[in-house]
Design an enzyme around this catalytic site. Structure first.
Site, PDB file in Angstrom:
ATOM      1  N   GLN A 191       4.120   0.579   2.257  1.00 48.64           N
ATOM      2  CA  GLN A 191       4.323  -0.630   3.039  1.00 48.64           C
ATOM      3  C   GLN A 191       5.475  -1.425   2.427  1.00 48.64           C
ATOM      4  O   GLN A 191       5.461  -1.703   1.223  1.00 48.64           O
ATOM      5  CB  GLN A 191       3.044  -1.459   3.054  1.00 48.64           C
ATOM      6  N   TRP A 213      -3.464  -8.740  -4.165  1.00 48.64           N
ATOM      7  CA  TRP A 213      -3.141  -9.828  -3.256  1.00 48.64           C
ATOM      8  C   TRP A 213      -3.379 -11.189  -3.900  1.00 48.64           C
ATOM      9  O   TRP A 213      -4.332 -11.384  -4.643  1.00 48.64           O
ATOM     10  CB  TRP A 213      -3.975  -9.720  -1.983  1.00 48.64           C
ATOM     11  N   SER A 221      -0.523   0.346   7.460  1.00 51.25           N
ATOM     12  CA  SER A 221      -0.832   1.541   6.665  1.00 51.25           C
ATOM     13  C   SER A 221      -1.327   2.712   7.500  1.00 51.25           C
ATOM     14  O   SER A 221      -1.903   2.539   8.572  1.00 51.25           O
ATOM     15  CB  SER A 221      -1.869   1.202   5.604  1.00 51.25           C
ATOM     16  N   ARG A 247      -7.785  -0.608  11.494  1.00 48.41           N
ATOM     17  CA  ARG A 247      -6.505  -0.206  10.913  1.00 48.41           C
ATOM     18  C   ARG A 247      -6.639   0.871   9.827  1.00 48.41           C
ATOM     19  O   ARG A 247      -7.713   1.241   9.418  1.00 48.41           O
ATOM     20  CB  ARG A 247      -5.800  -1.425  10.330  1.00 48.41           C
ATOM     21  N   ASP A 248      -5.461   1.335   9.383  1.00 48.37           N
ATOM     22  CA  ASP A 248      -5.284   2.210   8.220  1.00 48.37           C
ATOM     23  C   ASP A 248      -5.844   3.619   8.435  1.00 48.37           C
ATOM     24  O   ASP A 248      -6.723   4.072   7.688  1.00 48.37           O
ATOM     25  CB  ASP A 248      -5.914   1.591   6.961  1.00 48.37           C
ATOM     26  N   ASP A 297       0.797  -1.235   0.000  1.00 53.32           N
ATOM     27  CA  ASP A 297       0.000   0.000   0.000  1.00 53.32           C
ATOM     28  C   ASP A 297       0.831   1.288   0.000  1.00 53.32           C
ATOM     29  O   ASP A 297       1.796   1.415   0.761  1.00 53.32           O
ATOM     30  CB  ASP A 297      -0.877   0.072   1.254  1.00 53.32           C
TER      31      ASP A 297
END
Length: 496
Positions: A58, A302, A102, A165-166, A42
């Site tokens: 990342q 992914w 992230s 997250r993120d 990312d």
């Protein structure tokens, strides 16, 4: 003895420099952001700070496959020519033992400030973990120190799963705001926080949530106002394919609507995919000093094959693109104008009738920009037309990109593209202005980015042709089509 952050950064940088010496050039990109070696995913922390553009990503500096995630770092004066900087963040502290996941970047009182997710594995076998939100700062934009009182958010909401997250942070009037990707009861959602000082955060509730159709997790949210609309850009996981839609493992797309900072309510329409190709994920945007909303995504997907891993690296970011809202309320993406600096050796073709396959004899290479404009008037009899790119000498290897008139769809076919994944992606063109189709290509060794009719459709894909497959063809099927113009430029290598 436990190493401190500076020691871990030095160790990671040393490993990266050593790995760089072993990287093979076979699929290396000429004008896209990549790590010097090993894995990236990312884009993070996109910001214009003190007159320069910064992009973090990342990064696993120890292997071409994913692992404990660090933050890689590049900067640029023009969004075109990038400079690798030392690794910015390394995991291993109490709050980010297993990864610096992230996040985003802001200017806080003149300091370049990173807000990110600390990932902590509790039990690897049971796959249990804890995620917290953390902060790091830099005075010079190169060397970062983690806040001594991290984390800034240590627990997720009561109804939340551990998926939390993120963070994407922005300022509105006298407050900071943060959106986070989250999950509850097996459904993805985006949640909202605010703060006066970036250190003490208050939960404000749910901004948007899956009704079951949008999957089980929302990653990498980004919330902003654009052309009078509020946009929530995010990456949902777990959407089931539906016709031509949602064909990738995970998606990237947006909701548009109205948002009230007082009530914290976001009233929005349906989810729309932003890029209709194979390899576009975790996009993040920022506002620059020209007032543009610029977006960059991860140019991979992914669980896809990544043949470059054999060569000591994996992953890249897209070219920077400008986001706009068109007259129908949809987002469009166009290449930023600064990319014209890369152009060399222009070749032009004007007013040619195409019937069958025609090789473009004066256009050859692996790093090109091509703009082709076709006429859809009544003299057109072809039912399909477009370009074959990165063709082998005998034509057996190629990537097909064409417009299907009957289906009114752009089609990207990489079943003959060489190594890596195959497959076909289709995208319906909702609007055709002036009875013309304009296909704008950015081709860079192991990637294609296609912008149709000024970004009404965008299709991004990694491809892995033989390095000698450098030919290009224009074609029509079922009849003829008028090629109004075709311009091609060789593009510079920014990493030389």
């Amino acid at each position: 003895m436990v190493k401190n952050h500076k020691e871990r950064l030095k160790e990671a940088q040393s490993a990266l420099e050593k790995a760089r010496e072993q990287v093979k050039d076979r699929y290396r990109l000429n004008y896209h952001i990549m790590a010097p070696a090993n894995w990236i995913n990312d884009p993070n922390g996109l910001i214009q700070w003190k007159g320069e553009y910064h992009v973090f990503y990342q990064h696993h500096p120890y292997d071409s496959k994913g692992g404990p995630i660090h933050w890689g770092h590049v900067k640029s004066k023009d969004l075109v020519y990038w400079e690798h900087l030392p690794i910015a963040l390394a995991p291993g502290d109490e709050f980010d033992k297993n990864g610096c996941f992230s996040g985003s970047a802001v200017d806080h009182d003149g300091r370049l400030t990173l807000i990110y997710t600390g990932h902590n594995v509790l039990d690897e076998v049971a796959d249990t973990f804890k995620k917290v939100q953390c902060l790091a700062e830099s005075q010079d934009g190169i060397h970062f120190s983690k806040w001594e009182h991290n984390p800034i958010i240590s627990v997720s909401p009561e109804d939340s799963s551990p998926h939390f997250r993120d963070p994407k942070v922005w300022r509105f009037r006298d407050k900071w705001y943060m959106v986070l990707g989250n999950q509850t009861n097996g459904l993805g959602r985006v949640i909202l926080y605010n703060s006066e000082d970036l250190k003490n955060w208050r939960y404000q509730g749910v901004l948007a949530q899956s009704d079951g159709k949008l999957g089980y997790m929302f990653e990498c949210p980004d919330f902003f106002e654009l052309d009078g609309k509020f946009v929530l850009l995010f990456s949902p996981q777990g959407i089931k394919p539906e016709g031509d839609l949602y064909q990738n493992l995970y998606q990237n797309g947006y909701l548009t609507g109205e948002f009230d900072y007082e009530t914290k309510q976001f009233h929005h329409g349906e989810f729309i995919e932003l890029d209709k190709g194979f390899d576009f994920y975790a996009a993040q945007s920022f506002l620059d000093d020209k007032g543009r909303r610029i977006v960059i995504g991860w140019m991979n997907m992914w669980e896809s094959k990544m043949p470059e891993q054999e060569d000591g690296w994996a992953g890249a970011l897209t070219i920077p693109r400008e986001l706009k809202v068109n007259s129908e309320g949809f987002l469009t993406m166009e290449p930023i104008e600064e990319l014209q600096k890369l152009r060399k050796d222009r070749v032009s073709i004007s007013y040619s009738t195409i019937k069958g396959i025609k090789r473009l004899e004066n256009i050859k290479g692996d790093s090109l920009e091509i703009v082709a404009e076709f006429d859809l008037n009544e003299k057109r009899t072809a039912n399909r037309f477009g370009l074959n790119v990165r063709c082998s000498e005998d034509g057996s290897e190629k990537t097909l990109i064409y417009f299907d008139v009957e289906e009114n769809k752009m089609i990207l076919d990489r079943n003959y593209s060489g190594q890596g994944e195959g497959g076909i992606r289709k995208a319906k063109l909702n609007r055709i202005d002036d009875n013309k189709i304009k296909m704008h290509f950015f081709i860079d060794r192991s990637s294609i980015e296609l912008f149709v009719n000024n970004g009404e459709i965008v299709m991004t894909s990694r491809i892995y042709p033989d390095p000698e497959s450098k030919f290009f063809e224009v074609f029509s099927e079922g009849g003829e089509v008028k090629l109004i113009t075709l311009d091609s430029w060789t593009l510079d290598n920014i990493w030389n």
